[in-house]
Design a protein around this motif. Structure first.
Motif, short mmCIF file in Angstrom:
data_model
loop_
_atom_site.label_atom_id
_atom_site.label_comp_id
_atom_site.label_asym_id
_atom_site.label_seq_id
_atom_site.Cartn_x
_atom_site.Cartn_y
_atom_site.Cartn_z
N VAL A 65 0.84 -1.20 0.00
CA VAL A 65 0.00 0.00 0.00
C VAL A 65 0.87 1.24 0.00
N ILE A 66 0.30 2.32 -0.48
CA ILE A 66 0.87 3.65 -0.30
C ILE A 66 -0.18 4.45 0.47
N LEU A 67 0.19 4.92 1.63
CA LEU A 67 -0.71 5.73 2.45
C LEU A 67 -0.58 7.18 2.03
N ALA A 68 -1.66 7.93 2.13
CA ALA A 68 -1.60 9.35 1.78
C ALA A 68 -2.68 10.12 2.53
N HIS A 69 -2.33 11.32 2.90
CA HIS A 69 -3.35 12.23 3.40
C HIS A 69 -2.92 13.66 3.10
N ASN A 70 -3.84 14.57 3.19
CA ASN A 70 -3.57 15.96 2.85
C ASN A 70 -3.54 16.83 4.10
N HIS A 71 -2.85 17.95 3.98
CA HIS A 71 -2.84 18.98 5.00
C HIS A 71 -3.45 20.25 4.38
N PRO A 72 -4.73 20.51 4.61
CA PRO A 72 -5.35 21.70 4.03
C PRO A 72 -4.67 23.00 4.43
N SER A 73 -3.89 22.96 5.51
CA SER A 73 -3.18 24.17 5.97
C SER A 73 -2.11 24.60 4.99
N GLY A 74 -1.65 23.65 4.13
CA GLY A 74 -0.60 23.97 3.18
C GLY A 74 0.81 23.67 3.68
N GLU A 75 0.92 23.17 4.92
CA GLU A 75 2.22 22.82 5.49
C GLU A 75 2.41 21.31 5.40
N PRO A 76 3.39 20.84 4.62
CA PRO A 76 3.54 19.40 4.40
C PRO A 76 4.24 18.62 5.52
#
Length: 224
Positions: free
Chosen positions: A169-180
């Motif tokens: 698997v490749i896990l992924a999620h986003n940071h809506p704040s824009g800070e990775p």
């Protein structure tokens, strides 16, 4: 002056054909999509106003239909066309991952995750399920949260991996704040999922954080 009155070498459509889409600015690409402007306003000028109004191309693409149609010159038909273009891009990249090896197509993985996650107003935890040859089986949003947090349940991730008979698997999620940069909770979750999936002989190839056009890869930082 309308675009048709411009010198041929300056017209976005002609430049795209002769020089390639990558040579055009966001406003010029958007102008080709819009096709027409408004009275006294060319398609390029309208595109520039749209980008200024929404703040970025990404925010325009992720705008709700009510906000999109409230702008003069736009409507439900243009909204539907834009969403269709975005979905075509997502499906095209997904097909590339299904037919190729994800580990050898890191750019395709990033492009795909960017299309899926970059402009969401909430935090989404998504998993790419891969077969033994690291071809994409499926990509699913397993958990959806708020602007700052999505609660992830490891047993549900394991259950989904087994359901897809995934080898990796490749896990992924986003940071809506824009800070990775990952938080301490991101690090803890990654280790917990690696352990839980490892018991089922499912390898975690990477955990990627998408923050606008920026990414953070746990694998690239040697944290897997």
């Amino acid at each position: 002056m309308g675009i048709s009155d411009w010198p041929v070498t300056l017209r976005p459509r002609e430049r795209l054909i002769s020089q390639g889409a990558q040579s055009l600015s966001d406003a010029e690409l958007l102008a080709i999509f819009l096709r027409t402007g408004l009275p006294g306003c060319s398609a390029v000028e309208l595109a520039q106003r749209l980008l200024l109004h929404f703040g970025s191309l990404g925010k325009l693409c992720s705008a709700a239909i009510q906000d999109f149609c409230a702008f003069p010159g736009l409507g439900p038909a243009k909204f539907a066309q834009l969403q269709a273009v975005l979905e075509l891009a997502r499906r095209s990249t997904e097909e590339e991952l299904a037919n190729g090896v994800a580990l050898r197509s890191s750019a395709a993985v990033r492009n795909y995750l960017h299309l899926r996650l970059a402009n969401l107003p909430y935090e989404s935890f998504t998993v790419l399920f891969l077969d033994a040859r690291h071809h994409l089986i499926s990509c699913e949003e397993l958990f959806r949260g708020t602007l700052t947090r999505a609660y992830v349940y490891p047993r549900e991730v394991v259950r989904s991996a087994l359901r897809h008979n995934a080898a990796a698997v490749i896990l992924a999620h986003n940071h809506p704040s824009g800070e990775p940069a990952p938080s301490s909770q991101d690090h803890e979750l990654t280790q917990l999922l690696c352990s839980a999936l490892g018991l089922m002989e499912v390898k975690v190839l990477d955990h990627m954080i998408v923050a606008g056009r920026r990414f953070y890869s746990f694998a690239e930082h040697g944290e897997l």
